[in-house]
Design a protein around this motif. Structure first.
Motif, PDB file in Angstrom:
ATOM      1  N   THR A   1       0.830  -1.195   0.000  1.00  0.00           N
ATOM      2  CA  THR A   1       0.000   0.000   0.000  1.00  0.00           C
ATOM      3  C   THR A   1       0.869   1.251   0.000  1.00  0.00           C
ATOM      4  O   THR A   1       2.064   1.196   0.292  1.00  0.00           O
ATOM      5  N   TYR A   2       0.251   2.370  -0.336  1.00  0.00           N
ATOM      6  CA  TYR A   2       0.939   3.658  -0.341  1.00  0.00           C
ATOM      7  C   TYR A   2       0.750   4.284   1.033  1.00  0.00           C
ATOM      8  O   TYR A   2      -0.332   4.734   1.384  1.00  0.00           O
ATOM      9  N   ARG A   3       1.816   4.288   1.819  1.00  0.00           N
ATOM     10  CA  ARG A   3       1.755   4.807   3.188  1.00  0.00           C
ATOM     11  C   ARG A   3       1.798   6.335   3.134  1.00  0.00           C
ATOM     12  O   ARG A   3       2.733   6.922   2.583  1.00  0.00           O
ATOM     13  N   ILE A   4       0.775   6.965   3.716  1.00  0.00           N
ATOM     14  CA  ILE A   4       0.598   8.400   3.529  1.00  0.00           C
ATOM     15  C   ILE A   4       0.270   9.095   4.847  1.00  0.00           C
ATOM     16  O   ILE A   4      -0.396   8.524   5.715  1.00  0.00           O
ATOM     17  N   ALA A   5       0.778  10.307   4.994  1.00  0.00           N
ATOM     18  CA  ALA A   5       0.488  11.136   6.166  1.00  0.00           C
ATOM     19  C   ALA A   5      -0.446  12.264   5.742  1.00  0.00           C
ATOM     20  O   ALA A   5      -0.162  12.976   4.772  1.00  0.00           O
TER      21      ALA A   5
ATOM     22  N   PHE B   1      -8.202   5.305   4.660  1.00  0.00           N
ATOM     23  CA  PHE B   1      -8.129   3.995   5.303  1.00  0.00           C
ATOM     24  C   PHE B   1      -9.042   2.990   4.598  1.00  0.00           C
ATOM     25  O   PHE B   1      -8.675   1.820   4.415  1.00  0.00           O
ATOM     26  N   LYS B   2     -10.211   3.422   4.191  1.00  0.00           N
ATOM     27  CA  LYS B   2     -11.168   2.522   3.552  1.00  0.00           C
ATOM     28  C   LYS B   2     -10.752   2.147   2.132  1.00  0.00           C
ATOM     29  O   LYS B   2     -11.244   1.160   1.581  1.00  0.00           O
ATOM     30  N   ASN B   3      -9.855   2.926   1.543  1.00  0.00           N
ATOM     31  CA  ASN B   3      -9.393   2.646   0.191  1.00  0.00           C
ATOM     32  C   ASN B   3      -8.261   1.614   0.228  1.00  0.00           C
ATOM     33  O   ASN B   3      -7.330   1.747   1.027  1.00  0.00           O
ATOM     34  N   PRO B   4      -8.288   0.585  -0.614  1.00  0.00           N
ATOM     35  CA  PRO B   4      -7.276  -0.481  -0.542  1.00  0.00           C
ATOM     36  C   PRO B   4      -5.871  -0.057  -0.945  1.00  0.00           C
ATOM     37  O   PRO B   4      -4.902  -0.743  -0.617  1.00  0.00           O
ATOM     38  N   VAL B   5      -5.729   1.068  -1.630  1.00  0.00           N
ATOM     39  CA  VAL B   5      -4.406   1.492  -2.106  1.00  0.00           C
ATOM     40  C   VAL B   5      -3.605   2.194  -1.015  1.00  0.00           C
ATOM     41  O   VAL B   5      -2.382   2.078  -0.958  1.00  0.00           O
ATOM     42  N   PHE B   6      -4.287   2.897  -0.108  1.00  0.00           N
ATOM     43  CA  PHE B   6      -3.601   3.759   0.850  1.00  0.00           C
ATOM     44  C   PHE B   6      -3.543   3.158   2.253  1.00  0.00           C
ATOM     45  O   PHE B   6      -4.432   2.414   2.668  1.00  0.00           O
ATOM     46  N   GLU B   7      -2.497   3.535   2.978  1.00  0.00           N
ATOM     47  CA  GLU B   7      -2.374   3.216   4.401  1.00  0.00           C
ATOM     48  C   GLU B   7      -2.045   4.514   5.147  1.00  0.00           C
ATOM     49  O   GLU B   7      -0.887   4.918   5.232  1.00  0.00           O
ATOM     50  N   PRO B   8      -3.064   5.195   5.667  1.00  0.00           N
ATOM     51  CA  PRO B   8      -2.810   6.463   6.353  1.00  0.00           C
ATOM     52  C   PRO B   8      -2.212   6.255   7.740  1.00  0.00           C
ATOM     53  O   PRO B   8      -2.570   5.319   8.453  1.00  0.00           O
TER      54      PRO B   8
ATOM     55  N   ARG C   1      -3.791  17.806  -2.669  1.00  0.00           N
ATOM     56  CA  ARG C   1      -2.728  17.261  -3.511  1.00  0.00           C
ATOM     57  C   ARG C   1      -1.870  16.298  -2.699  1.00  0.00           C
ATOM     58  O   ARG C   1      -1.756  16.425  -1.476  1.00  0.00           O
ATOM     59  N   ILE C   2      -1.281  15.356  -3.407  1.00  0.00           N
ATOM     60  CA  ILE C   2      -0.385  14.382  -2.789  1.00  0.00           C
ATOM     61  C   ILE C   2       1.027  14.660  -3.283  1.00  0.00           C
ATOM     62  O   ILE C   2       1.279  14.704  -4.493  1.00  0.00           O
TER      63      ILE C   2
END
Length: 389
Positions: free
Chosen positions: A213-217, A243-250, A313-314
């Motif tokens: 997953t894409y770990r994001i702050a 969190f609910k999206n499978p691609v991201f890990e907040p 934006r990311i």
């Protein structure tokens, strides 16, 4: 006794002496053991389910971002009752207050990993439930809105998260039937929606079978709307949807907040390369979500729909570049199908709809840039470096 009767008696005796009676005996024993085993297994299973349902959790007072100062007095007892009704062992309020006082915790809408571990050790809890009341209106058309997250007390990871919001008019059916006119009836309905998927089990993102997953702050959003706390409402909503999206890990916002304070990052909605490098090393993330709430209006009067505008934006921490950028503006009456079907009557629900749309659009870009071999989030130290094996 006649000769025929004597012959019948002899036959019965021979049958009883035959090996068939031993086979019958063993069959009875086998069936008895099978029945006893099933009964014992059922009892053990029910006890196991009871242990799962009796997970001990801490319920922090939600942060009140609504305009009603008395909101928590109504909200917290209902949430506690719903959690206990689901079978969870919720720590009593006095114990929570003593812990908050001892640790000098004033902001209860987020928690750092160190503090989560401390409360887990002291109060013997598996997780901490925290969140925000985004809307609480007791007018002619009552409205309630929540954002909530469950944080693992050992790892500081998010186990569960969701948003829920509704007004009394949302339940109106044909001929005006079903409309909820008071908060006492509306609040339990929205609380049930919020906790419908509630679980203390580890997220699928922590299992080895899932892809990286894409770990994001999520950084605190800048608020240009003029409405108090609109920036934090958007921040918490993005945490939930990511969190609910499978691609991201907040990353839990409490960890982000800790890093922001430690590194003295002051500007909201912006990040320079120096701050980004320091935060990335501290949090062990692939990128950052930053943004601004430009408009957050609940409507000037009953005939004016709520309206929200958010830009986000990311920024990729590895390549020091903007990976995705987009803005979205939405009114409550933009999605009306016929008559009033599809109308959104609360401003926080409009905001939640925008956040959901933006996250889905970001997924298409970030899904293709997920690192091939990320370090699992549970193996990232406070400095962001992988633990030695």
């Amino acid at each position: 006794m006649t000769k025929k009767k004597l012959n019948n008696v002899a036959v019965r005796r021979n049958v009883l002496r035959s090996p068939d009676r031993f086979a019958s005996f063993f069959l009875i024993v086998i069936f008895s053991l099978f029945f006893i085993t099933n009964v014992c297994y059922a009892v053990q299973s029910s006890r196991g389910e009871e242990r799962v349902l009796k997970e001990r959790i801490a319920l922090f007072p939600f942060v009140n971002l609504s305009e009603d100062r008395d909101a928590l007095r109504y909200v917290m007892p209902v949430l506690r009752a719903r959690l206990e009704g689901k079978g969870f062992d919720v720590v009593d309020e006095d114990s929570i207050n003593r812990f908050l006082l001892k640790e000098r915790i004033r902001a209860t809408g987020y928690i750092s990993r160190d503090m989560a571990r401390k409360i887990g050790s002291e109060l013997k809890v598996k997780a901490v439930l925290l969140g925000s009341v985004n809307l609480f209106s007791r007018g002619a058309n009552p409205g309630v809105g929540f954002s909530a997250r469950l944080i693992d007390s050992s790892s500081g990871l998010i186990l569960w998260a969701d948003n829920a919001s509704a007004t009394g008019d949302d339940f109106t059916a044909i001929l005006g039937l079903g409309r909820i006119k008071n908060m006492d009836n509306l609040l339990p309905r929205v609380a049930d929606r919020l906790l419908a998927s509630f679980t203390a089990m580890p997220s699928r993102k922590e299992t080895k079978e899932t892809k990286e997953t894409y770990r994001i702050a999520v950084m605190p959003f800048r608020n240009n709307s003029g409405v108090r706390d609109a920036g934090m409402i958007a921040t918490y909503m993005f945490l939930v949807e990511l969190f609910k999206n499978p691609v991201f890990e907040p990353v839990e916002y409490g960890e982000v907040r800790r890093a922001v304070v430690d590194l003295r990052v002051r500007e909201r909605g912006e990040l320079d390369y120096r701050d980004m490098k320091a935060l990335s090393d501290s949090l062990g993330v692939d990128g950052f979500l930053v943004g601004t709430v430009e408009l957050y209006s609940d409507g000037l009067n009953a005939s004016s729909p709520p309206e929200v505008s958010i830009s986000a934006r990311i920024v990729d921490a590895r390549k020091n570049r903007v990976l995705w950028c987009e803005s979205c503006q939405l009114k409550g009456d933009d999605d009306i199908i016929v008559l009033d079907w599809g109308r959104i009557r609360s401003v926080d629900k409009v905001a939640s709809r925008i956040v959901s749309k933006l996250v889905k659009r970001a997924e298409k870009v970030c899904g293709a840039t997920v690192p091939a071999a990320s370090v699992p989030s549970s193996e990232v130290k406070k400095t962001g470096e992988p633990l030695s094996r």
